[in-house]
Scaffold this motif. Sequence first.
Motif, PDB file in Angstrom:
ATOM      1  N   ALA A  83     -13.603 -12.388 -84.197  1.00  0.00           N
ATOM      2  CA  ALA A  83     -12.704 -13.513 -83.947  1.00  0.00           C
ATOM      3  C   ALA A  83     -11.286 -13.017 -83.694  1.00  0.00           C
ATOM      4  N   GLN A  84     -10.876 -11.993 -84.424  1.00  0.00           N
ATOM      5  CA  GLN A  84      -9.550 -11.422 -84.214  1.00  0.00           C
ATOM      6  C   GLN A  84      -9.439 -10.804 -82.825  1.00  0.00           C
ATOM      7  N   ALA A  85     -10.513 -10.145 -82.406  1.00  0.00           N
ATOM      8  CA  ALA A  85     -10.493  -9.495 -81.094  1.00  0.00           C
ATOM      9  C   ALA A  85     -10.415 -10.537 -79.980  1.00  0.00           C
ATOM     10  N   SER A  86     -11.087 -11.662 -80.159  1.00  0.00           N
ATOM     11  CA  SER A  86     -11.108 -12.691 -79.109  1.00  0.00           C
ATOM     12  C   SER A  86      -9.976 -13.692 -79.273  1.00  0.00           C
ATOM     13  N   MET A  87      -9.173 -13.551 -80.363  1.00  0.00           N
ATOM     14  CA  MET A  87      -8.026 -14.417 -80.618  1.00  0.00           C
ATOM     15  C   MET A  87      -8.424 -15.887 -80.705  1.00  0.00           C
ATOM     16  N   SER A  88      -9.581 -16.162 -81.331  1.00  0.00           N
ATOM     17  CA  SER A  88     -10.002 -17.535 -81.566  1.00  0.00           C
ATOM     18  C   SER A  88      -9.318 -18.025 -82.829  1.00  0.00           C
ATOM     19  N   ALA A  89      -8.244 -18.784 -82.682  1.00  0.00           N
ATOM     20  CA  ALA A  89      -7.398 -19.150 -83.826  1.00  0.00           C
ATOM     21  C   ALA A  89      -8.156 -20.011 -84.842  1.00  0.00           C
ATOM     22  N   ASP A  90      -8.880 -21.038 -84.367  1.00  0.00           N
ATOM     23  CA  ASP A  90      -9.591 -21.932 -85.286  1.00  0.00           C
ATOM     24  C   ASP A  90     -10.640 -21.173 -86.081  1.00  0.00           C
ATOM     25  N   GLU A  91     -11.431 -20.383 -85.389  1.00  0.00           N
ATOM     26  CA  GLU A  91     -12.483 -19.622 -86.065  1.00  0.00           C
ATOM     27  C   GLU A  91     -11.877 -18.590 -87.006  1.00  0.00           C
ATOM     28  N   LEU A  92     -10.752 -18.031 -86.593  1.00  0.00           N
ATOM     29  CA  LEU A  92     -10.079 -17.019 -87.412  1.00  0.00           C
ATOM     30  C   LEU A  92      -9.610 -17.621 -88.732  1.00  0.00           C
ATOM     31  N   ARG A  93      -9.041 -18.823 -88.672  1.00  0.00           N
ATOM     32  CA  ARG A  93      -8.589 -19.480 -89.905  1.00  0.00           C
ATOM     33  C   ARG A  93      -9.766 -19.793 -90.820  1.00  0.00           C
ATOM     34  N   THR A  94     -10.849 -20.294 -90.220  1.00  0.00           N
ATOM     35  CA  THR A  94     -12.030 -20.631 -91.019  1.00  0.00           C
ATOM     36  C   THR A  94     -12.617 -19.399 -91.688  1.00  0.00           C
ATOM     37  N   LEU A  95     -12.739 -18.318 -90.935  1.00  0.00           N
ATOM     38  CA  LEU A  95     -13.337 -17.088 -91.470  1.00  0.00           C
ATOM     39  C   LEU A  95     -12.430 -16.427 -92.498  1.00  0.00           C
ATOM     40  N   THR A  96     -11.115 -16.516 -92.289  1.00  0.00           N
ATOM     41  CA  THR A  96     -10.180 -15.940 -93.261  1.00  0.00           C
ATOM     42  C   THR A  96     -10.307 -16.649 -94.603  1.00  0.00           C
ATOM     43  N   LYS A  97     -10.413 -17.982 -94.553  1.00  0.00           N
ATOM     44  CA  LYS A  97     -10.608 -18.747 -95.790  1.00  0.00           C
ATOM     45  C   LYS A  97     -11.933 -18.375 -96.446  1.00  0.00           C
ATOM     46  N   GLN A  98     -12.975 -18.264 -95.625  1.00  0.00           N
ATOM     47  CA  GLN A  98     -14.285 -17.897 -96.157  1.00  0.00           C
ATOM     48  C   GLN A  98     -14.254 -16.486 -96.749  1.00  0.00           C
ATOM     49  N   ARG A  99     -13.492 -15.591 -96.116  1.00  0.00           N
ATOM     50  CA  ARG A  99     -13.380 -14.224 -96.614  1.00  0.00           C
ATOM     51  C   ARG A  99     -12.782 -14.208 -98.013  1.00  0.00           C
ATOM     52  N   ARG A 100     -11.722 -14.982 -98.215  1.00  0.00           N
ATOM     53  CA  ARG A 100     -11.080 -15.020 -99.531  1.00  0.00           C
ATOM     54  C   ARG A 100     -12.016 -15.607-100.584  1.00  0.00           C
ATOM     55  N   GLN A 101     -12.720 -16.685-100.214  1.00  0.00           N
ATOM     56  CA  GLN A 101     -13.640 -17.303-101.167  1.00  0.00           C
ATOM     57  C   GLN A 101     -14.770 -16.345-101.527  1.00  0.00           C
ATOM     58  N   LEU A 102     -15.306 -15.686-100.514  1.00  0.00           N
ATOM     59  CA  LEU A 102     -16.397 -14.736-100.753  1.00  0.00           C
ATOM     60  C   LEU A 102     -15.940 -13.570-101.616  1.00  0.00           C
ATOM     61  N   THR A 103     -14.770 -13.037-101.309  1.00  0.00           N
ATOM     62  CA  THR A 103     -14.265 -11.903-102.071  1.00  0.00           C
ATOM     63  C   THR A 103     -14.128 -12.252-103.542  1.00  0.00           C
ATOM     64  N   ALA A 104     -13.563 -13.430-103.819  1.00  0.00           N
ATOM     65  CA  ALA A 104     -13.388 -13.861-105.211  1.00  0.00           C
ATOM     66  C   ALA A 104     -14.737 -14.048-105.898  1.00  0.00           C
ATOM     67  N   ALA A 105     -15.672 -14.716-105.185  1.00  0.00           N
ATOM     68  CA  ALA A 105     -16.972 -14.992-105.777  1.00  0.00           C
ATOM     69  C   ALA A 105     -17.767 -13.715-106.030  1.00  0.00           C
ATOM     70  N   VAL A 106     -17.763 -12.821-105.063  1.00  0.00           N
ATOM     71  CA  VAL A 106     -18.551 -11.587-105.198  1.00  0.00           C
ATOM     72  C   VAL A 106     -17.918 -10.652-106.233  1.00  0.00           C
ATOM     73  N   THR A 107     -16.596 -10.650-106.319  1.00  0.00           N
ATOM     74  CA  THR A 107     -15.933  -9.855-107.359  1.00  0.00           C
ATOM     75  C   THR A 107     -16.325 -10.363-108.740  1.00  0.00           C
ATOM     76  N   SER A 108     -16.379 -11.691-108.886  1.00  0.00           N
ATOM     77  CA  SER A 108     -16.808 -12.280-110.155  1.00  0.00           C
ATOM     78  C   SER A 108     -18.245 -11.886-110.472  1.00  0.00           C
ATOM     79  N   GLN A 109     -19.095 -11.892-109.442  1.00  0.00           N
ATOM     80  CA  GLN A 109     -20.485 -11.491-109.635  1.00  0.00           C
ATOM     81  C   GLN A 109     -20.579 -10.013-110.011  1.00  0.00           C
ATOM     82  N   ALA A 110     -19.726  -9.198-109.417  1.00  0.00           N
ATOM     83  CA  ALA A 110     -19.720  -7.768-109.733  1.00  0.00           C
ATOM     84  C   ALA A 110     -19.384  -7.539-111.202  1.00  0.00           C
ATOM     85  N   ARG A 111     -18.442  -8.323-111.715  1.00  0.00           N
ATOM     86  CA  ARG A 111     -18.082  -8.196-113.129  1.00  0.00           C
ATOM     87  C   ARG A 111     -19.263  -8.555-114.019  1.00  0.00           C
ATOM     88  N   ALA A 112     -20.009  -9.590-113.612  1.00  0.00           N
ATOM     89  CA  ALA A 112     -21.160 -10.011-114.404  1.00  0.00           C
ATOM     90  C   ALA A 112     -22.262  -8.949-114.389  1.00  0.00           C
TER      91      ALA A 112
END
Length: 306
Positions: A83-112
């Motif tokens: 998405a960054q390479a194609s400069m798709s702004a809408d998709e980029l915002r959606t994926l960036t938000k999903q990236r943060r949510q995933l990172t937090a969730a998976v980090t929590s799972q890693a601790r468990a």
Amino acid sequence: MADATGELLAIADELYALDLADFTPARDARAKELKGTDLAELAKPVKALRKPSTAAWVVNLLVRHETEQVDQVLAVGAALREAQASMSADELRTLTKQRRQLTAAVTSQARAVAKDRGLRVTEAVADQVAATLTAAMVDEGCAKAVRSGLLVSAIEATGVDEVDAGAAVALPEALGFAAAPREAAPRSSAPAARPKLEVVPDPEAEAKVRRAAEERLEAAESELADARSGLDEAGEEVSRLEARGLQLQAEIEELRARIAALEEEHDALDEELAEAEDTRDEAQSSVADLTRARDAARAALDKLGG
């Protein structure tokens, strides 16, 4: 050579799947064992395998025991980079938000997952785990390093500067290698024979039920205490950020007031400059008139003297 590399990666895969405290003795024992085999050439590189940092070990553990979640993280990262390479702004915002949510969730799972293996992950280590997962999402080389399950150190990447992902893994050949998934509890290949059962009244049945209930209560209270501790930490962080936000807002207002005062001072200076320029022009005109008058008087005097 290719077979030797494959064997080395397989051995590394086994070693980096062990508990952190078991790594060094198991590595040294394996290197010693190899010296008397057809794979004696691998003894030295096996002995040279570096013990992973705590954060790297947690990520390696996550890769093997929560493989689907890690693959999801890497898939979102690949989509984000596209998405960054194609400069798709809408998709980029959606994926960036999903990236943060995933990172937090998976980090929590890693601790468990680490807690199940007897290791309590500190906030500092959790931050390094989150940074490594983020690096895997923004950088393709880091993604390969994470998926190898052979990390020896945490990784940081912004997606802008180049990262030497090879320095974070046990072997250069690890980039492109995928760690074998592990089950939480190994299952036997053949079902155990059923013992002959006889119904015998258990005189301690009630006490056992009570003990089990007490253990569940104790576990629930422990988890609640951990959750409350996490809530307190999160509340403190929110308070800190809110205070910092108020401080920045005050600084912004102060700067705006200063800018307004400077603009007002500049306007007044423009008026004074205009008046000074008028005064200068009048003085220049007066000097010119007086110079002409003097020159005329001097000429008249010279004529009389002649």
